[in-house]
Every structure is written in structure tokens, then in C-alpha cells.
Design a protein around this motif. Structure first.
Motif, PDB file in Angstrom:
ATOM      1  N   SER A  90     -24.682  18.547 -32.586  1.00 14.69           N
ATOM      2  CA  SER A  90     -23.703  18.133 -33.587  1.00 14.69           C
ATOM      3  C   SER A  90     -23.815  19.003 -34.831  1.00 14.69           C
ATOM      4  CB  SER A  90     -23.912  16.665 -33.965  1.00 14.69           C
ATOM      5  OG  SER A  90     -25.210  16.490 -34.495  1.00 14.69           O
ATOM      6  N   LYS A  91     -24.852  19.833 -34.895  1.00 13.53           N
ATOM      7  CA  LYS A  91     -25.082  20.639 -36.089  1.00 13.53           C
ATOM      8  C   LYS A  91     -24.893  22.130 -35.836  1.00 13.53           C
ATOM      9  CE  LYS A  91     -28.199  17.296 -38.119  1.00 13.53           C
ATOM     10  NZ  LYS A  91     -29.538  16.989 -38.531  1.00 13.53           N
ATOM     11  N   GLU A  92     -25.757  22.710 -34.986  1.00 15.38           N
ATOM     12  CA  GLU A  92     -25.720  24.154 -34.777  1.00 15.38           C
ATOM     13  C   GLU A  92     -24.399  24.632 -34.190  1.00 15.38           C
ATOM     14  OE1 GLU A  92     -29.127  25.824 -32.825  1.00 15.38           O
ATOM     15  OE2 GLU A  92     -30.431  24.315 -33.718  1.00 15.38           O
ATOM     16  N   ILE A  93     -23.972  23.980 -33.120  1.00 18.88           N
ATOM     17  CA  ILE A  93     -22.735  24.345 -32.439  1.00 18.88           C
ATOM     18  C   ILE A  93     -21.981  23.039 -32.200  1.00 18.88           C
ATOM     19  CG2 ILE A  93     -21.712  25.534 -30.469  1.00 18.88           C
ATOM     20  CD1 ILE A  93     -24.521  26.763 -29.985  1.00 18.88           C
ATOM     21  N   PRO A  94     -21.188  22.598 -33.151  1.00 19.02           N
ATOM     22  CA  PRO A  94     -20.508  21.302 -32.967  1.00 19.02           C
ATOM     23  C   PRO A  94     -19.777  21.228 -31.623  1.00 19.02           C
ATOM     24  CG  PRO A  94     -20.157  22.144 -35.177  1.00 19.02           C
ATOM     25  CD  PRO A  94     -20.843  23.242 -34.398  1.00 19.02           C
ATOM     26  N   GLY A  95     -20.125  20.230 -30.849  1.00 23.61           N
ATOM     27  CA  GLY A  95     -19.513  20.039 -29.536  1.00 23.61           C
ATOM     28  C   GLY A  95     -20.090  20.928 -28.455  1.00 23.61           C
ATOM     29  N   GLY A  96     -20.991  21.834 -28.821  1.00 25.73           N
ATOM     30  CA  GLY A  96     -21.586  22.754 -27.853  1.00 25.73           C
ATOM     31  C   GLY A  96     -22.981  22.326 -27.443  1.00 25.73           C
ATOM     32  N   MET A  97     -23.648  23.206 -26.757  1.00 26.60           N
ATOM     33  CA  MET A  97     -24.998  22.934 -26.277  1.00 26.60           C
ATOM     34  C   MET A  97     -25.999  23.656 -27.169  1.00 26.60           C
ATOM     35  SD  MET A  97     -24.148  21.051 -23.786  1.00 26.60           S
ATOM     36  CE  MET A  97     -25.496  20.802 -22.695  1.00 26.60           C
ATOM     37  N   ALA A  98     -27.148  23.019 -27.380  1.00 29.23           N
ATOM     38  CA  ALA A  98     -28.188  23.620 -28.201  1.00 29.23           C
ATOM     39  C   ALA A  98     -29.558  23.252 -27.648  1.00 29.23           C
ATOM     40  CB  ALA A  98     -28.065  23.155 -29.646  1.00 29.23           C
ATOM     41  N   PRO A  99     -30.498  24.171 -27.737  1.00 28.06           N
ATOM     42  CA  PRO A  99     -31.845  23.883 -27.250  1.00 28.06           C
ATOM     43  C   PRO A  99     -32.653  23.091 -28.276  1.00 28.06           C
ATOM     44  CG  PRO A  99     -31.732  26.128 -28.058  1.00 28.06           C
ATOM     45  CD  PRO A  99     -30.336  25.558 -28.159  1.00 28.06           C
ATOM     46  N   ALA A 100     -33.522  22.223 -27.774  1.00 30.04           N
ATOM     47  CA  ALA A 100     -34.484  21.508 -28.607  1.00 30.04           C
ATOM     48  C   ALA A 100     -35.834  22.199 -28.447  1.00 30.04           C
ATOM     49  CB  ALA A 100     -34.585  20.049 -28.170  1.00 30.04           C
ATOM     50  N   SER A 101     -36.657  22.097 -29.466  1.00 28.76           N
ATOM     51  CA  SER A 101     -37.996  22.670 -29.407  1.00 28.76           C
ATOM     52  C   SER A 101     -38.849  21.873 -28.421  1.00 28.76           C
ATOM     53  CB  SER A 101     -38.618  22.631 -30.806  1.00 28.76           C
ATOM     54  OG  SER A 101     -39.898  23.194 -30.789  1.00 28.76           O
ATOM     55  N   MET A 102     -39.580  22.567 -27.581  1.00 26.59           N
ATOM     56  CA  MET A 102     -40.431  21.911 -26.591  1.00 26.59           C
ATOM     57  C   MET A 102     -41.795  21.572 -27.186  1.00 26.59           C
ATOM     58  SD  MET A 102     -39.678  24.325 -23.248  1.00 26.59           S
ATOM     59  CE  MET A 102     -40.870  23.509 -22.190  1.00 26.59           C
ATOM     60  N   PRO A 103     -42.350  20.428 -26.831  1.00 28.25           N
ATOM     61  CA  PRO A 103     -43.729  20.126 -27.219  1.00 28.25           C
ATOM     62  C   PRO A 103     -44.695  21.155 -26.603  1.00 28.25           C
ATOM     63  CG  PRO A 103     -42.613  18.141 -26.474  1.00 28.25           C
ATOM     64  CD  PRO A 103     -41.723  19.302 -26.143  1.00 28.25           C
ATOM     65  N   ASN A 104     -45.785  21.418 -27.294  1.00 29.26           N
ATOM     66  CA  ASN A 104     -46.744  22.437 -26.847  1.00 29.26           C
ATOM     67  C   ASN A 104     -47.224  22.237 -25.421  1.00 29.26           C
ATOM     68  OD1 ASN A 104     -46.713  23.989 -29.182  1.00 29.26           O
ATOM     69  ND2 ASN A 104     -48.394  22.861 -30.122  1.00 29.26           N
ATOM     70  N   LYS A 105     -47.495  20.994 -25.033  1.00 30.53           N
ATOM     71  CA  LYS A 105     -48.043  20.780 -23.689  1.00 30.53           C
ATOM     72  C   LYS A 105     -47.067  21.228 -22.598  1.00 30.53           C
ATOM     73  CE  LYS A 105     -46.887  15.851 -23.305  1.00 30.53           C
ATOM     74  NZ  LYS A 105     -47.479  14.514 -23.100  1.00 30.53           N
ATOM     75  N   TYR A 106     -45.778  21.146 -22.861  1.00 33.61           N
ATOM     76  CA  TYR A 106     -44.803  21.606 -21.870  1.00 33.61           C
ATOM     77  C   TYR A 106     -44.621  23.119 -21.921  1.00 33.61           C
ATOM     78  CZ  TYR A 106     -43.955  16.659 -21.397  1.00 33.61           C
ATOM     79  OH  TYR A 106     -44.125  15.313 -21.199  1.00 33.61           O
ATOM     80  N   ILE A 107     -44.782  23.710 -23.109  1.00 32.50           N
ATOM     81  CA  ILE A 107     -44.751  25.176 -23.191  1.00 32.50           C
ATOM     82  C   ILE A 107     -45.920  25.745 -22.390  1.00 32.50           C
ATOM     83  CG2 ILE A 107     -44.974  27.180 -24.719  1.00 32.50           C
ATOM     84  CD1 ILE A 107     -43.608  25.465 -26.923  1.00 32.50           C
ATOM     85  N   ILE A 108     -47.078  25.122 -22.511  1.00 28.52           N
ATOM     86  CA  ILE A 108     -48.252  25.599 -21.775  1.00 28.52           C
ATOM     87  C   ILE A 108     -48.052  25.401 -20.272  1.00 28.52           C
ATOM     88  CG2 ILE A 108     -50.746  25.346 -21.446  1.00 28.52           C
ATOM     89  CD1 ILE A 108     -49.683  26.538 -24.239  1.00 28.52           C
ATOM     90  N   GLU A 109     -47.487  24.278 -19.877  1.00 31.09           N
ATOM     91  CA  GLU A 109     -47.213  24.071 -18.451  1.00 31.09           C
ATOM     92  C   GLU A 109     -46.192  25.095 -17.951  1.00 31.09           C
ATOM     93  OE1 GLU A 109     -45.827  20.605 -15.261  1.00 31.09           O
ATOM     94  OE2 GLU A 109     -45.870  20.132 -17.400  1.00 31.09           O
ATOM     95  N   MET A 110     -45.204  25.444 -18.794  1.00 32.38           N
ATOM     96  CA  MET A 110     -44.222  26.477 -18.432  1.00 32.38           C
ATOM     97  C   MET A 110     -44.935  27.814 -18.235  1.00 32.38           C
ATOM     98  SD  MET A 110     -40.674  27.676 -20.334  1.00 32.38           S
ATOM     99  CE  MET A 110     -41.356  27.526 -21.967  1.00 32.38           C
ATOM    100  N   LEU A 111     -45.882  28.134 -19.101  1.00 34.09           N
ATOM    101  CA  LEU A 111     -46.662  29.359 -18.946  1.00 34.09           C
ATOM    102  C   LEU A 111     -47.412  29.348 -17.617  1.00 34.09           C
ATOM    103  CD1 LEU A 111     -47.901  32.001 -20.222  1.00 34.09           C
ATOM    104  CD2 LEU A 111     -49.750  30.503 -21.031  1.00 34.09           C
ATOM    105  N   MET A 112     -48.079  28.233 -17.314  1.00 34.11           N
ATOM    106  CA  MET A 112     -48.826  28.113 -16.058  1.00 34.11           C
ATOM    107  C   MET A 112     -47.898  28.238 -14.847  1.00 34.11           C
ATOM    108  SD  MET A 112     -51.792  27.921 -17.175  1.00 34.11           S
ATOM    109  CE  MET A 112     -52.667  27.469 -18.649  1.00 34.11           C
ATOM    110  N   ASP A 113     -46.696  27.694 -14.976  1.00 32.31           N
ATOM    111  CA  ASP A 113     -45.693  27.773 -13.914  1.00 32.31           C
ATOM    112  C   ASP A 113     -45.298  29.234 -13.654  1.00 32.31           C
ATOM    113  OD1 ASP A 113     -43.860  26.472 -12.082  1.00 32.31           O
ATOM    114  OD2 ASP A 113     -42.256  26.846 -13.514  1.00 32.31           O
ATOM    115  N   ARG A 114     -45.104  29.990 -14.716  1.00 33.82           N
ATOM    116  CA  ARG A 114     -44.717  31.396 -14.591  1.00 33.82           C
ATOM    117  C   ARG A 114     -45.854  32.232 -14.009  1.00 33.82           C
ATOM    118  NH1 ARG A 114     -40.153  32.844 -17.904  1.00 33.82           N
ATOM    119  NH2 ARG A 114     -39.144  30.935 -18.605  1.00 33.82           N
ATOM    120  N   ILE A 115     -47.079  31.955 -14.451  1.00 34.88           N
ATOM    121  CA  ILE A 115     -48.238  32.660 -13.907  1.00 34.88           C
ATOM    122  C   ILE A 115     -48.343  32.384 -12.410  1.00 34.88           C
ATOM    123  CG2 ILE A 115     -50.770  32.749 -13.892  1.00 34.88           C
ATOM    124  CD1 ILE A 115     -50.634  32.132 -16.953  1.00 34.88           C
TER     125      ILE A 115
END
Length: 180
Positions: A90-115
């Protein structure tokens, strides 16, 4: 051997590698729960049908029918994918899609997933710079929150430059010191 059996072995080995990495940094629950949806009929049957052994079956399904039903199912159930964190804005791109910041534990799991994905598909040829190279090939297409992107890129570069042991120690001491 059947494609279903080969797919089962691949996703199970991948899950094992992610679990191993998550355990090394203290993310025990995430290591155990990682990618359980891949064993559901919605994802497993598609994965078995499109199994090739050297890349994600989701890409083959996408090429065949124009989208991946397995991926659409998967990304909505697994918080370690940045696509899970995309919402209406509703702010960055009214009516559009926007990413939310991920919690650290999921960023780390994403890293492990890529590895783990790189280890599975590169086998004995894997190097610690492979996850960064893979990320860089698709970076322009990702709709990732700038904070999430900055942390992931920092860790991928650290992995490429300093190796897994150093990077995992850094994660334990500096990012997940509170277990989050």
C-alpha cells in the motif's frame, strides 16, 4: 531405477545437507522441518515426472507447461524462500507487489538451501563460490527486500572468500546469537 526413486533420493540428500548446515549454526527445528512439503503429492509427483538429475524438476515443468505447479505449492509453504515474503503493497507500489524483509533465521536457512542445492547438482566439483555464482545468474530477476538481499549477498561473498567453516562460525556468533 525409476525416476520417482531417483527424485526421492535427490530431495532426501538435499534435505540432509540443509539439515547438516542448519545444525552447525544452531537452527535445529528448521533443519528438521526443511522442505517437508517436497514429499507431499502436489510436489513429489511433479518432481518425479520431471526428474532429470542435474537441475530442478521445477524448471522442466515450467518449460513444459509455462509455470511450475510444484513451485507455486512449495514457495507458499516454506519461509526460507524470499518469494514467500512478497505481499501486496500500500506504500511502495500502491496496488502492486512488494517484498517484506525476512527474519534472519530464514535468510540463514535460504543460504543453507542454496549451498545444499549446489552440492547436490555439482557433486565432487562443488566449491564454496558456487552458491554465489548461482545467485548472481538470477539476481536481476529476484524481487527480494533490500535488507534481505544485502544480508544474503554478504554471506554468499563471505562463503566464497572465507569458506564454510568461517561463514558458519560468523553466523553463530554474529547473526543468530539470540537464536533468531
Amino acid at each position: 531405477m525409476s525416476k520417482a526413486w531417483m527424485h526421492f533420493k535427490t530431495i532426501t540428500y538435499h534435505k540432509y545437507l540443509v539439515m547438516q548446515g542448519c545444525f552447525k549454526v544452531g537452527l535445529y527445528k528448521q533443519g528438521l522441518m526443511h522442505d517437508l512439503s517436497k514429499y507431499s503429492p502436489a510436489e513429489f509427483l511433479v518432481g518425479a515426472k520431471y526428474y532429470q538429475g542435474d537441475r530442478s524438476p521445477n524448471n522442466a515443468e515450467r518449460e513444459d507447461i509455462g509455470y511450475s505447479s510444484a513451485w507455486l505449492h512449495h514457495k507458499g509453504r516454506n519461509k526460507h524462500h524470499y518469494e514467500y515474503w512478497i505481499d501486496y503493497s500500500s506504500k511502495e507500489i500502491p496496488g502492486g507487489m512488494a517484498p517484506a524483509s525476512m527474519p534472519n533465521k530464514y535468510i540463514i536457512e535460504m543460504l543453507m538451501d542454496r549451498i545444499a542445492a549446489c552440492k547436490v547438482y555439482h557433486g565432487a566439483d562443488y566449491t564454496d563460490s558456487d552458491p554465489l555464482a548461482y545467485y548472481e545468474r538470477g539476481r536481476e530477476l529476484s524481487i527480494m527486500h533490500k535488507k534481505t538481499k544485502k544480508k544474503l549477498e554478504f554471506l554468499l561473498r563471505m562463503l566464497a572468500d572465507r569458506g564454510e567453516e568461517y561463514t558458519f562460525r560468523y553466523i553463530r556468533r554474529h547473526i543468530l546469537k539470540n537464536g533468531r
